[in-house]
Design a protein around this motif. Structure first.
Motif, short mmCIF file in Angstrom:
data_model
loop_
_atom_site.label_atom_id
_atom_site.label_comp_id
_atom_site.label_asym_id
_atom_site.label_seq_id
_atom_site.Cartn_x
_atom_site.Cartn_y
_atom_site.Cartn_z
N UNK A 1 0.81 -1.22 0.00
CA UNK A 1 0.00 0.00 0.00
C UNK A 1 0.85 1.27 0.00
N UNK A 2 0.27 2.30 -0.63
CA UNK A 2 0.87 3.63 -0.64
C UNK A 2 -0.01 4.56 0.19
N UNK A 3 0.52 5.74 0.45
CA UNK A 3 -0.25 6.77 1.16
C UNK A 3 -1.53 7.06 0.38
N UNK A 4 -1.42 7.20 -0.92
CA UNK A 4 -2.58 7.49 -1.77
C UNK A 4 -3.68 6.45 -1.58
N UNK B 1 2.56 11.18 -1.90
CA UNK B 1 1.47 10.20 -1.91
C UNK B 1 1.88 8.82 -2.42
N UNK B 2 2.93 8.75 -3.22
CA UNK B 2 3.35 7.45 -3.76
C UNK B 2 4.30 6.70 -2.82
N UNK B 3 4.52 7.26 -1.64
CA UNK B 3 5.38 6.63 -0.63
C UNK B 3 4.76 5.31 -0.17
N UNK B 4 5.56 4.25 -0.15
CA UNK B 4 5.11 2.94 0.34
C UNK B 4 5.08 2.95 1.87
N UNK B 5 4.16 2.18 2.42
CA UNK B 5 3.99 2.12 3.86
C UNK B 5 4.55 0.80 4.38
#
Length: 67
Positions: free
Chosen positions: A21-24, A48-52
């Motif tokens: 999942x990403x922030x978006x 927003x495209x940062x991975x969690x």
């Protein structure tokens, strides 16, 4: 699945999401307009495209503008 903590408007939620999942995607799942907020992950503003990752703490803040 991974576990994260999300803070938004003074409320905290613990969520389980998929590992990719990403922030978006989190914002979309919560029904939050991504253009109206800024997100910090573990205390740092992130795109927003940062991975969690498991254990991350997200803080979602409303953007306020005026003139």
């Amino acid at each position: 699945m991974i576990a994260i903590e999300v803070s938004y408007r003074g409320k905290k939620k613990n969520l389980k999401i998929k590992n990719t999942s990403t922030i978006e995607e989190v914002l979309e799942n919560l029904g939050i307009n991504r253009e109206a907020v800024i997100v910090s992950k573990n205390g740092e503003i992130v795109p927003e495209d940062e991975r969690i990752k498991n254990g991350d703490k997200l803080k979602i803040m409303d953007v306020v503008s005026g003139g």
